[in-house]
Design a protein around this motif. Structure first.
Motif, short mmCIF file in Angstrom:
data_model
loop_
_atom_site.label_atom_id
_atom_site.label_comp_id
_atom_site.label_asym_id
_atom_site.label_seq_id
_atom_site.Cartn_x
_atom_site.Cartn_y
_atom_site.Cartn_z
N GLN A 67 0.86 -1.25 -0.07
CA GLN A 67 -0.11 -0.05 -0.07
C GLN A 67 0.72 1.13 0.03
O GLN A 67 2.02 1.35 1.00
CB GLN A 67 -0.94 0.20 1.21
CG GLN A 67 -1.82 -0.86 1.30
CD GLN A 67 -2.83 -0.83 2.27
OE1 GLN A 67 -3.02 -0.05 2.88
NE2 GLN A 67 -3.87 -1.64 2.33
N LEU A 68 0.62 2.20 -0.88
CA LEU A 68 1.31 3.19 -0.94
C LEU A 68 0.79 4.38 -0.20
O LEU A 68 1.17 5.15 0.72
CB LEU A 68 1.33 3.98 -2.59
CG LEU A 68 2.20 5.08 -2.70
CD1 LEU A 68 3.67 4.70 -2.46
CD2 LEU A 68 1.99 5.40 -4.26
N ILE A 69 -0.77 4.52 -0.19
CA ILE A 69 -1.64 5.28 0.60
C ILE A 69 -2.53 4.31 1.35
O ILE A 69 -3.62 3.89 0.56
CB ILE A 69 -2.27 6.36 -0.35
CG1 ILE A 69 -1.04 7.08 -1.17
CG2 ILE A 69 -3.04 7.02 0.53
CD1 ILE A 69 -1.83 7.99 -2.18
N PRO A 70 -2.46 4.15 2.26
CA PRO A 70 -3.60 3.27 3.12
C PRO A 70 -4.88 4.21 3.38
O PRO A 70 -5.08 4.83 4.53
CB PRO A 70 -2.97 3.01 4.34
CG PRO A 70 -1.73 4.02 4.52
CD PRO A 70 -1.51 4.41 3.45
N ALA A 75 -8.82 7.04 6.91
CA ALA A 75 -9.93 7.61 7.15
C ALA A 75 -10.55 7.00 8.45
O ALA A 75 -11.21 7.83 9.34
CB ALA A 75 -11.12 6.70 5.83
N VAL A 76 -10.29 5.82 8.82
CA VAL A 76 -10.77 5.43 10.30
C VAL A 76 -10.09 6.21 11.50
O VAL A 76 -10.56 6.86 12.29
CB VAL A 76 -10.31 4.03 10.40
CG1 VAL A 76 -10.49 3.52 11.99
CG2 VAL A 76 -11.16 3.09 9.49
N ARG A 77 -8.80 6.60 11.17
CA ARG A 77 -8.05 7.38 12.03
C ARG A 77 -8.51 8.59 12.24
O ARG A 77 -8.73 9.14 13.23
CB ARG A 77 -6.48 7.54 11.63
CG ARG A 77 -5.70 6.11 11.83
CD ARG A 77 -4.57 6.06 11.30
NE ARG A 77 -3.60 7.07 12.02
CZ ARG A 77 -2.63 7.20 12.98
NH1 ARG A 77 -2.64 6.09 13.52
NH2 ARG A 77 -2.10 8.19 13.57
N VAL A 78 -9.06 9.58 10.93
CA VAL A 78 -9.65 10.60 11.01
C VAL A 78 -11.23 10.74 11.64
O VAL A 78 -11.41 11.58 12.38
CB VAL A 78 -9.83 11.38 9.37
CG1 VAL A 78 -10.66 12.39 9.41
CG2 VAL A 78 -8.59 11.65 8.72
N GLY A 79 -11.69 9.66 11.33
CA GLY A 79 -13.02 9.22 12.09
C GLY A 79 -13.06 9.37 13.59
O GLY A 79 -14.04 9.63 14.30
N LEU A 80 -11.80 8.98 14.18
CA LEU A 80 -11.67 8.57 15.36
C LEU A 80 -10.97 10.00 15.98
O LEU A 80 -10.50 9.70 17.27
CB LEU A 80 -10.71 7.65 15.76
CG LEU A 80 -11.43 6.20 15.51
CD1 LEU A 80 -10.55 4.98 15.64
CD2 LEU A 80 -12.69 6.06 16.32
N GLY A 81 -10.67 11.06 15.22
CA GLY A 81 -10.34 12.27 15.95
C GLY A 81 -8.52 12.39 15.57
O GLY A 81 -8.29 13.61 16.09
N CYS A 82 -7.80 11.67 14.72
CA CYS A 82 -6.71 11.81 14.78
C CYS A 82 -6.22 13.16 13.81
O CYS A 82 -6.91 13.39 12.96
CB CYS A 82 -6.08 10.70 14.09
SG CYS A 82 -4.20 10.65 13.79
N GLN A 83 -5.33 13.91 14.34
CA GLN A 83 -5.02 15.09 13.57
C GLN A 83 -3.90 14.79 12.41
O GLN A 83 -3.84 15.62 11.44
CB GLN A 83 -4.43 16.27 14.62
CG GLN A 83 -5.40 16.87 15.70
CD GLN A 83 -6.49 17.39 15.09
OE1 GLN A 83 -6.46 18.12 14.27
NE2 GLN A 83 -7.67 16.94 15.57
N THR A 84 -3.06 13.68 12.57
CA THR A 84 -2.10 13.52 11.67
C THR A 84 -2.32 11.83 11.07
O THR A 84 -1.64 11.03 11.75
CB THR A 84 -0.68 13.46 12.28
OG1 THR A 84 -0.66 12.86 13.24
CG2 THR A 84 -0.54 15.07 12.57
#
Length: 116
Positions: A67-70, A75-84
């Motif tokens: 995977q080059l871009i997971p 998307a899951v990390r953004v949905g859980l509030g991750c800033q990076t």
């Protein structure tokens, strides 16, 4: 080099290219239909129930999926509030390259051992 049968079948080549590109972009679910079509085109008419070496390599690449871009994980990390959400990229690149490489080596070795 991994799929010599693509030289004879341009539709197989297209399905494989689309499948591998979708996996590179982290879109595993989008890659599945193209992988299934490619696998069906790889079936040996003389021995339809036997998986070819090319089929095994395709399954390994689909399962390990470099995977080059997971995209899904980000998307899951953004949905859980991750800033990076993409700070995991180096780890994803290293592990996906290692898993795909080891899987291809294992498929090659097992193809040599159990040649029919």
């Amino acid at each position: 080099r991994l799929f010599p049968g693509t030289k004879k079948d341009p539709l197989l080549s297209g399905d494989l290219s689309a499948n591998i590109c979708a996996n590179f972009l982290g879109l595993g679910n989008a890659a599945t239909p193209m992988g299934i079509r490619a696998t069906r085109r790889m079936i040996n008419p003389d021995r339809p129930g036997l998986a070819t070496d090319e089929m095994c390599r395709l399954i390994v690449l689909n399962t390990a999926s470099i995977q080059l871009i997971p995209a899904n994980v980000a998307a899951v990390r953004v949905g859980l509030g991750c800033q990076t959400p993409f700070d995991i990229l180096p780890a994803v690149w290293i592990t996906s390259l290692c898993s795909a490489g080891m899987g291809l080596i294992a498929a090659w070795l097992l193809g040599k051992v159990w040649k029919t």
